[in-house]
Design a protein around this motif. Structure first.
Motif, PDB file in Angstrom:
ATOM      1  N   VAL A  42     -18.636 -11.506  -3.813  1.00  0.00           N
ATOM      2  CA  VAL A  42     -20.009 -11.231  -4.078  1.00  0.00           C
ATOM      3  C   VAL A  42     -20.014  -9.942  -4.920  1.00  0.00           C
ATOM      4  O   VAL A  42     -19.377  -8.888  -4.781  1.00  0.00           O
ATOM      5  CB  VAL A  42     -20.739 -10.959  -2.880  1.00  0.00           C
ATOM      6  N   ASP A  43     -20.982 -10.058  -5.939  1.00  0.00           N
ATOM      7  CA  ASP A  43     -20.969  -8.985  -6.872  1.00  0.00           C
ATOM      8  C   ASP A  43     -22.220  -7.996  -6.214  1.00  0.00           C
ATOM      9  O   ASP A  43     -23.090  -8.232  -5.591  1.00  0.00           O
ATOM     10  CB  ASP A  43     -22.063  -9.516  -8.259  1.00  0.00           C
ATOM     11  N   PRO A  44     -21.656  -6.672  -6.074  1.00  0.00           N
ATOM     12  CA  PRO A  44     -22.338  -5.592  -5.514  1.00  0.00           C
ATOM     13  C   PRO A  44     -23.577  -5.311  -6.315  1.00  0.00           C
ATOM     14  O   PRO A  44     -24.759  -4.971  -5.617  1.00  0.00           O
ATOM     15  CB  PRO A  44     -21.228  -4.239  -5.634  1.00  0.00           C
ATOM     16  N   ARG A  45     -23.902  -5.848  -7.535  1.00  0.00           N
ATOM     17  CA  ARG A  45     -25.183  -5.592  -8.191  1.00  0.00           C
ATOM     18  C   ARG A  45     -26.214  -6.154  -7.556  1.00  0.00           C
ATOM     19  O   ARG A  45     -27.421  -6.053  -7.678  1.00  0.00           O
ATOM     20  CB  ARG A  45     -24.976  -6.024  -9.543  1.00  0.00           C
ATOM     21  N   LEU A  46     -25.656  -7.416  -6.722  1.00  0.00           N
ATOM     22  CA  LEU A  46     -26.729  -8.284  -6.238  1.00  0.00           C
ATOM     23  C   LEU A  46     -27.436  -7.443  -5.127  1.00  0.00           C
ATOM     24  O   LEU A  46     -28.635  -7.544  -5.046  1.00  0.00           O
ATOM     25  CB  LEU A  46     -26.088  -9.549  -5.606  1.00  0.00           C
ATOM     26  N   LEU A  47     -26.764  -6.742  -4.419  1.00  0.00           N
ATOM     27  CA  LEU A  47     -27.456  -5.989  -3.413  1.00  0.00           C
ATOM     28  C   LEU A  47     -28.043  -4.556  -3.825  1.00  0.00           C
ATOM     29  O   LEU A  47     -29.124  -4.217  -3.313  1.00  0.00           O
ATOM     30  CB  LEU A  47     -26.516  -5.859  -2.237  1.00  0.00           C
ATOM     31  N   LEU A  48     -27.341  -4.247  -4.970  1.00  0.00           N
ATOM     32  CA  LEU A  48     -27.894  -2.934  -5.467  1.00  0.00           C
ATOM     33  C   LEU A  48     -29.309  -2.966  -6.328  1.00  0.00           C
ATOM     34  O   LEU A  48     -30.210  -2.397  -5.993  1.00  0.00           O
ATOM     35  CB  LEU A  48     -26.822  -2.226  -6.655  1.00  0.00           C
TER      36      LEU A  48
END
Length: 469
Positions: A42-48
């Motif tokens: 999962v790309d951390p930018r999704l949550l950021l």
């Protein structure tokens, strides 16, 4: 007529009533435990960024190569789905293609997860089809507009307590740092160090990658000493950002014990592009052994997952790029290949090596016996093509009698498809409950022992194996 879409509350449990009752109770004891996901994509930018998901096609198609491969096998043009390098497409049109081909997923793990997501998250009560495609698309679209369907809200509702991403050694990790500092986000998201591109000397971009790596710590590119120093510095930076593991997607799990002079010679050839195939194997094998030494020093868990012929179809790779459904498993050998590394470090209890495979024949023949002897070796969960209900059952049967339950890693979802994470972990908990219930019913395990191990496999084993505080 619309076909109902439902979830049987006893799905994946044994058919025999007495065993099913035991499985049901075991599952209930862990069904609501938080999810620990120590390896994924999962790309951390999704949550950021926490932006709303755009549409059903983006959610269910964009990140899931399980879906791509089956649609491609049926003759669907992946350009029409916007896969990989394809131009953007109308998401509703892509969704219609998917729904029209829903029957392709019957009996597959993908179909199982997709059904779980549609029912539990979106309340869909009819099967996808050409007739229902637009209706389902609109229901999902309306849900996605609600605050509780933003990525962070879903992260909390799943619930996920620990999520590891997979990251390039030169990644700035700024998104992880921002998430960690954000007081509005309480989850734990950590990077994973993945150095494949800086070790695979066959790749034409190897020299450029290594030049960038060594430049990052101001050491010369033409010396293996500087190369190793740069790798260690990168690992240290990842650890500062919370990393617990280093991931190795090797073609074969070869390890070779070379002295510094021998490694220097191969490294210089590697950066000059003059390695022959056998020398390239030796260099990569020598580096895998060196990485074990680094893990002894800095504590990062090693996850080794060989056995994939990547980008098998040349035309598909050219049109759509990597990770678009055309990677195929191949046979793998561990016992001889890992002996140099395990001879040197295998008895070190501070080293944790998790072995994954797509070759089921090695579970009972090699991986379970290795894990049943070496304190450093753990059995990785069924992965990729075999993270499926029947395959997980075969895995437990193949490994338990040799290595017991204590040498297993716990479930690993290894996914880019964020919404499928709870479906995958729920599946694993049900299958493990069923396996333990059978042992209890056969008199091979007490109920108290089964209750202990379902909790261990779900929560405590992944924490122990991946050194999660």
């Amino acid at each position: 007529m619309k076909t109902p879409l439902t979830l049987d509350p006893d799905r994946l449990f044994p058919v025999e009533p007495h065993v099913r009752d035991i499985a049901r109770d075991l599952y209930a004891s862990v069904a609501d435990e938080p999810i620990i996901s120590p390896h994924g994509h999962v790309d951390p930018r999704l949550l950021l960024d926490n932006e709303p998901f755009s549409d059903a096609a983006n959610l269910f198609l964009t990140y899931d190569h399980y879906v791509f491969r089956l649609l491609n096998s049926a003759g669907v043009d992946l350009h029409e789905l916007g896969v990989g390098k394809s131009d953007p497409v109308d998401p509703r049109a892509a969704w219609r293609i998917f729904c029209r081909n829903w029957r392709l997923f019957d009996g597959t793990s993908s179909g199982y997860w997709l059904t779980h997501e549609l029912v539990t998250l979106f309340g869909i009560d009819c099967e996808p089809s050409e007739e229902t495609a637009d209706e389902i698309f609109d229901v999902i679209q309306a849900k996605l507009a609600q605050p509780e369907f933003r990525p962070r809200a879903l992260f909390d509702s799943f619930p996920i307590s620990f999520l590891a991403t997979t990251d390039d050694p030169l990644d700035t990790l700024e998104h992880h740092a921002a998430l960690a500092k954000d007081p509005s986000f309480s989850g734990r998201v950590v990077p994973t160090w993945r150095p494949d591109a800086y070790v695979n000397a066959r790749k034409p971009e190897f020299r450029a990658r290594v030049e960038a790596l060594t430049a990052s710590v101001n050491v010369p590119v033409d010396s293996v000493k500087g190369y190793l120093e740069a790798l260690r510095a990168s690992r240290a930076r990842f650890i500062e950002h919370g990393a617990v593991s280093a991931d190795f997607g090797v073609a074969h799990p070869l390890t070779v014990d070379l002295d510094d002079a021998e490694l220097e010679l191969l490294y210089r050839k590697a950066v000059n592009g003059s390695l022959n195939p056998s020398e390239a194997d030796a260099f990569e094998g020598a580096m895998l052994l060196r990485f074990a030494g680094m893990s002894v020093d800095d504590g990062l868990v090693m996850t080794i997952h060989p056995g994939v012929f990547r980008n098998h179809h040349t035309e598909s790779f050219a049109n759509f790029g990597a990770d678009t459904g055309h990677d195929i498993p191949v046979a793998t050998e561990f016992t001889k290949a890992l002996r140099p590394m395990l001879d040197k470090y295998g008895s070190n209890r501070d080293l944790h090596v998790v072995l994954f495979t797509l070759d089921e024949t090695v579970y009972s023949r090699e991986i379970a016996p290795l894990a049943g002897f070496y304190p450093s070796v753990f059995i990785g969960a069924p992965w990729w093509f075999i993270d499926a209900p029947d395959a997980i059952g075969r895995f437990r049967a193949a490994t338990t009698e040799t290595a017991g339950f204590s040498r297993a890693s716990g479930f690993i979802d290894d996914t880019r498809a964020f919404l499928s994470i709870p479906a995958r972990h729920d599946m694993s908990r049900r299958v493990d409950s069923s396996f333990l219930a059978r042992y209890v019913a056969q008199g091979r395990l007490t109920l108290a022992a089964a209750e202990h191990w379902i909790k261990q496999l779900t929560v405590d084993q992944p924490k122990k194996v991946f050194k999660i505080d």
